[in-house]
Structure formats: structure tokens, C-alpha cells
Design an enzyme around this catalytic site. Sequence first.
Site, PDB file in Angstrom:
ATOM      1  N   ASP A 498      83.674  47.777  71.290  1.00 17.71           N
ATOM      2  CA  ASP A 498      84.015  46.670  70.398  1.00 17.71           C
ATOM      3  C   ASP A 498      85.518  46.685  70.154  1.00 17.71           C
ATOM      4  O   ASP A 498      86.222  47.635  70.532  1.00 17.71           O
ATOM      5  CB  ASP A 498      83.243  46.850  69.085  1.00 17.71           C
ATOM      6  CG  ASP A 498      83.237  45.586  68.227  1.00 17.71           C
ATOM      7  OD1 ASP A 498      83.577  44.510  68.750  1.00 17.71           O
ATOM      8  OD2 ASP A 498      82.877  45.688  67.047  1.00 17.71           O
ATOM      9  N   GLU A 501      89.912  43.660  72.414  1.00 14.71           N
ATOM     10  CA  GLU A 501      90.704  42.532  72.938  1.00 14.71           C
ATOM     11  C   GLU A 501      92.154  42.923  73.318  1.00 14.71           C
ATOM     12  O   GLU A 501      92.696  42.245  74.199  1.00 14.71           O
ATOM     13  CB  GLU A 501      90.729  41.391  71.913  1.00 14.71           C
ATOM     14  CG  GLU A 501      89.426  40.637  71.810  1.00 14.71           C
ATOM     15  CD  GLU A 501      88.302  41.466  71.164  1.00 14.71           C
ATOM     16  OE1 GLU A 501      87.131  41.302  71.548  1.00 14.71           O
ATOM     17  OE2 GLU A 501      88.610  42.295  70.282  1.00 14.71           O
TER      18      GLU A 501
END
Length: 911
Positions: A498, A501
Site C-alpha cells: 500500500d 505511489e
Amino acid sequence: MHSLGNGIGAGSVKFFLVLAQIKMIIANDGDSFKNENEISGHSMRSINADAVKNKQMLYNLSKSDKCDMAIDHRFDCARDKVVSQKECEERGCCYAPLSDLAGPPWCYFPYLYTGYVMGPLTPSKKGQKATLKLSRPSYLPKDIPTLQLEVIEETAGCLHLTVKDPSSQRYEVQLPGEQWAPEGKAVSQKALFSIQFQHDPFAFIVTRKSNGRVIMNTTVGPLLFADQYIQLSTTLASSFVSGLGEHYTSLRLDLNWTSLILWNRDTHPHADANLYGSHPFFIVQEEAGFAHGVFLLNSNAIEVILQPTPALTWVAVGGILDLFVFMGPDPESVIRQYLQVIGYPLMPPYWALGFHLCRWGYTTSNTTRRVVQRMHDAYFPMDVQWNDLDYAHDRRVFTFDPWRFGDLPEMVQDFHKRGLKYVLILDPGISTTSPPGSYPPLDDGLKRNVFIKNITGDILIGKVWPGPTAFPDFTNAETRQWWEDCIGDFFQRCLWMDMNEPSSFVQGSVDGCPDSDLENPPYTPSVVDGQLNSKTLCMTAQQHLSTHYNLHNMYGLTEAYATHKALTNIQGKRPFVLSRSSFPGIGRFSGVWTGDVKSNWEQLRYSIPSVLKFGLFGVPLVGADICGFDGNTTEELCVRWMQLGAFYPFMRNHNDRGNRPQEPYMFGKNAQSAMRSALNLRYSLLPFLYTLFHHAHISAETVARPLFVEFPSDPNCQAIDRQFLWGSALLISPVLEQGVVEFPAYLPFGTWYSLEDVSIGQPFYSRGQYLLMSASLDTIHVHVREGHIIPQQEPALTTSASRANPFFLTVALTAGGWAWGDLFWDDGESLDTFEKKRYSYVIFIAGQVLLNGDLDGLVLGGMRVFGIPSPPQYVLANGEKVMDFSYRSDTKVLDKLALPMSKVFTLQWAL
């Protein structure tokens, strides 16, 4: 300038005359456009004097004539900033204000806008090359005056064009792992495409050889190429365009002056936002079932502008122009050609296709254990229990809380004994606040120099869940080894990535970012919050391969590669990796989920195109958070989402802390029954789903499949994204609205048999039409396509238990009495079983089964045959009468046939 050879929209008489002249240039001007044979080194056609005259006439048009074009055919001459009329005209462009501020541009390029001039094509190592020289400076800062074009026929269906700066090395994307190598050069005469070049100003046109269809036409706007700005425009062959993820859109993209930004960002799915992944690939449906695709291999921030011409404009803020055109000729072929470039997807472990359950808020190991027990007691199939950051000590990865999760290793062992697997979240950010010597991942990482640095050479510090954090640089081989060592010391076979990005709670770093062209480029696409470094790292951050400005979109991909490789080396079995961030090629190493979706009906409905688009991107192992992650679900919504989620390739119920609990056992009796039925149906179909993943892995077939991919010649299928297929055989039609009692579902031409318990085998004879389906709470409509055989297995509470159960076949006969199916079967977890030939592959053909491999121990517990028009007089298995069978006259189903699978058998019946 407009599409050459395509239909022309409304316009003035002058508009049509200009287009007629341009068409003549294409047909006759050997100086302006070269025949496609030139790419293969053949001689150029002679220059036609009439064409030169026509071209000169076009140059001599008045300014008003050059600007006289339909509004939808305008291409923006001022994407970099808002300009006045004077500034626009100083750029050599046309200015015509409109009442619509958000639609067509006011400042736009005239016909034959001055740009690069192309020199002659000469042979290169891979194909043909030419020099492009800028005839005069553009309006952009830091123009690159000389470029090199290379044109490569990679295969008969793949055209590859690159445009680079020959005098200075610019960043070029290198996908991790083994690089793709084409099987062989295409023979020019067999190529599916033709390409022609306009030399002044430079442009090219790609056409389909078989029918002359224009696939790309870049004469509509100039090539712009500056240090931090690359722009290329092209017409599109139709308005049916899909791809360009990750965005909250329908499967068919809106071409009404929309802008899509490709810049990985931690933000919940919503409209008009750049989301977690970037995939600069699109597929266009043409007429008569033809399709093609285009891929821009560029990891910088990209804006894609779509307009109703139909046309598209690429704008990238760095890198090079590295363009692939895939000619299909059908959608499935386009996807296969694309995956030949980025890599075929992984083969998941069998258990990964079971049901997964997660919540941020399982605060102790005892809580986690109770959840597993309650699922078991309520007879809900489940394979994987997850924990979010609750497990971690002070939210630091590679630790577990000694008080709340002190028995975590024992808990994992208990789960394994029950046939369950366990997955932990793993954020990339490494806490930097621990005292020296107390947190090995940090201490060892500092010694081994694995962290991303700021422009001064110091470690860049961001802020995530544990507070101040450093970020590993996965482009560094030493970092990948350090990561493997960390995972090995704190081993879990399955990891959930997670915040990759990468996400940070401060802009750039805790110390801010320097004022530079990378942090504030001359042009910034309209990303969420307006700046590239918002909620992530500084663009000037230094990584092993380049700056973060160039590598940001690839961070999740490089982490997935490192994690997949680490788990493979440690365990020696197929790992399970799930990533939120994505980029082309990630399907080789990881599955993906669609992020923090909200618990509402709209997000339920839009999860279907999200999942289908990832299938186009080569990521078949994908799903959305069932019942929604953010907000409180309702019982009806959660039931419908479980029914739909039973047909996501990756099935996980995931919930945020503080929300209403949404484990299946938390709802009423009827809701639980409906959810259990959906789960049991999925588990019964896992042999079929696993076989689909095998075909995805070896031949790039799609798993969850848009209807247009399977039925490209059916115009009704072009935009359908409320239904989808598993492979070519199963049609899934979920209920997507609250409180409905019936809903329309499209059945393509042919016979479709119901797979619902209450109407099993019921045939629907479709002419290619919508039919009204019932919407009772316990229903999800699944139909088997005629001519297919579906291998199934009696479901159990785990895949390890169900794999030991008997198989059964669902046979959906055509009117001619034939059907086909197959089954791929291995141990479900070993590496490279197909490549090492450690598997069994079974082909089922109508009334007979052909076996290849050892199937000892597997039992065919039953077979049901759909579409037998009348009761059989008798049934023979290997020539002997079968006594135990039944026939349902209402649905025309022959049922209850038990046969061995350890040898070839034939089944016959007489009517």
C-alpha cells in the site's frame, strides 16, 4: 488540418476545398509523403509536379483560410498557459473565442503549422532512421532543435516509432526483469500496416493495409519537443476508445473535450482525478470487428486530451517519444501484441483465487482469530485472512506489536493448519525516528545506502503512518537485496503493498523542495492539488536510475518487482503480491486492487469498468474492495457487492476502521444465504477460473473480459460495461441498482444457459438482444455460452479442501450437439509448472474427454449436459449403460453422471 481519408464534418466551402488539396498531396506528392515500402529500403516514387503545385497553393492560403476549420477539429496551441489574442498570433496560431470556456481551444494551430522538417530515411540497426530539424523555434522554452526518428517493424502487427535527442541522453523507460525481444522481423509485404511520412512539417499517417483505414494521422498538429514538454496529436479511427487508466470512467472514454492525467496519486476513486496507476495505452474499436491499440512508453507525467473529431493529443513533461502501434486486427490480438512488449501476467497460486477478508481495525490477534472462527462457523468459504497496520509496532513495517499481536507467528501457524493463508500490509516508508540500533530495517538500510536522497545528497524524509520516513529506491540492486533480507528476517509469503505511489503526508519532504524546473516545470498537467510533488516526494529526489521526476510513476512497479523476486527466492513457491500503484508490466509481478472505493451504489457500478480496464492493461488479478472501503455499507449493497465480487478475478472484502462491520456473518439470515450462495458458486468455478489464468499467463488471453473483446463485430457490445465475461464462456450480469425487481441484460447472439440453481440449464435463444432479468436478493445471473464445457468442483470452506473434492462438468451443447472445454491442473503453488511440464491438461470435446498427463486421484463426480432436446432412451459410458442419471424435461438437462477422470472415456446417448 484534418484527417486524411476519413469522413469530414460540416464546414465551409473553403474547408472542403482545402481538404481536397491535401488529399491530392497524399496521393501524388513523392516529396511530401513517402510510400510505405520506403521503410524497408525500397526506392522513393518520383515527385509529381501537380502535387508540388497543390502544396504551394496550400502554403499560399490566406491566414483566414488556414484558420477556417470546424470547431471540433481545433488542436490546442496554448496548453502551456492561457494566452491573449496577441500572444496566440505571435505563436503563429489562430485565435477565435467561444462561449464555452471548458471545451474547444480558442488558440489553435492553423493548417501546416511550421515545425520539424524530416530528412531522408536511411537504414538503422533495427529499421530506418531520419533526422528531424526544427525550421524555427517554437513558443516553448528549451526547444530541442534536432531530433532522430527511428521506425521499426517489430512484427507484422507491431509498428514501433521513437523520437529522441541524438545529442543528449534523455531518460528512457526500462521495464524491470527480462526485456522483451520480438520473435523475428516482420516481412514487409505481410505487415498489417502501411506508414507514410509528410516531410515539411514532419508528420506520419498509419493505415491498415487490408482496408486502407487510417489508424493514426498526425498531420492535424505539429510535433512539439522541448526539454520538459512533448506534444503529438493524431486523429482516431473511431470514437470507441478504451484504456488510458487509471481513472474513474466508463469502459468507453468520453471524447467530448476531456483530459486524462497519468500521474500516480494516493486519492480515493472519483471523477476527473489522476488515481493510483498510470497506463498510457488505449484500444480503438474500428468497424466490422477490427481494432488497434497505441502505447506510449513514457513514465513522466502525461496528459491525454480527447476531442470529438475524434482525435487525441499526448502531452508528456519529459522523456522521449516511444510509440508502439498494435494492429490487431481484433481486440484480443491487440492485447496480446501489447503484452508482448510489457510482459505476460503471472500465474497466481491457486489459493489466491479464493475469498480474502480484511479490515483496518482488527486491533489484536484475538480479534483476528475470532473473525476467522466466525466465518468458519457460519459456513462461509474463505482462504485468506488479512491484517492492516494494526499488527505493526508503532506502525513500523517489519515489526509486530508485542502486546496486541504477541502471538502473531503462532496465529499464522494455526491458520496454515486450517488450510488458510495470511497476508500483511507492507508500506514502503521506513520509520526514521527509532534510536540507532533498535530498528534493523533502518540501521541496515543506512549502512547499505538504499534510500532515496534529496538534491543535496541527504536522505529525503517524508511522512507516512509511523511519522518521519525514508523511502527505499527500488531501482537500486542493493536496495532489492536489502528488501529481500528484511522480508526474510520477518518472513511472510504474501504481502500487500500500500501507499506505494509513493504516498507521503507532506508535500515533497519535511524540509520542502527546492525551487527548480523539476518542481515547477514550464507545464504541469492538471493533477490533483495542482503540483507534481503534492502528497508524494520532491521531483528533484535522486534515485539510482534518474530523478523522481522521471521515475515517480514506476515506483509501485519497481517495488512489486523487488517484492515478487524476494518472496520467490525465500520461499521457492509462487508468491502473492498485491499493489495499489501500477504501471505497464506490473501484471508480471503483482495483482492490483482499485483503491479506497466508497460504500455506495455508484462505486459498485464503476468497479466493473475499473476491473475490465486492468484486464486490458495485462493485470488480470484485480478486484475492488467488496462492500466498499470508505463509509458504511447497507445490507442490500453488501449482498449485491458480494455477488459481483464473486466474479472479480481477485475477491476481497476490505473495510476501514470506524465503519459498520461488513463481514458476511454480520448480516441477516437471507443476506447471509445470498452471500454464501455466491461464494459457493465461485468456489465451484475455481478450476475454470484457474484455467483462464493459465491461458492469460502463456498466451495473454483476458480473464474478466469486456463483451467487445469477445464479440468485436456486434455493435451492441462496444460500450457495455455493466456486464462482463469470464473468458469466452461465462456471461455475468449483476444487479447494480438499489431496490430493483428486474433489470435489462444483453445476451449476444446464440444460446445461453442459466447457471442459477432454480433455473439450471434454462436456455435463452438470443438474436443479440436485451432481456429482462429478475433481481431477487439471492440472484446473480450467470449464463453459460453454447459450445462450452465448464470444469467445476464441489465447493468447500477452503481451496485446499475443495481441491480434494470430485470434479463435475457443465456441458452447454450447441444445436448441433457439440461443445468444447479444457482444464489446466497442477499443484497450485510450485514455480513454473507449465514451463517445467509438471501439470495436467485436459481437453473436453462434446461427448468425449481426451486426457494429457497424470490425473490419478482426480474424480469426475458428475456431469450435467444442457441442451438435449428430449429424454435419452439410454446413456452409455465407454459402451456400458449408465443406470444413475436423470433428465429434466423443463430445462432439457441430462444430470447426475459420475465417471472416472483417470483414463479416456466417452459418453453417448440415444434420443
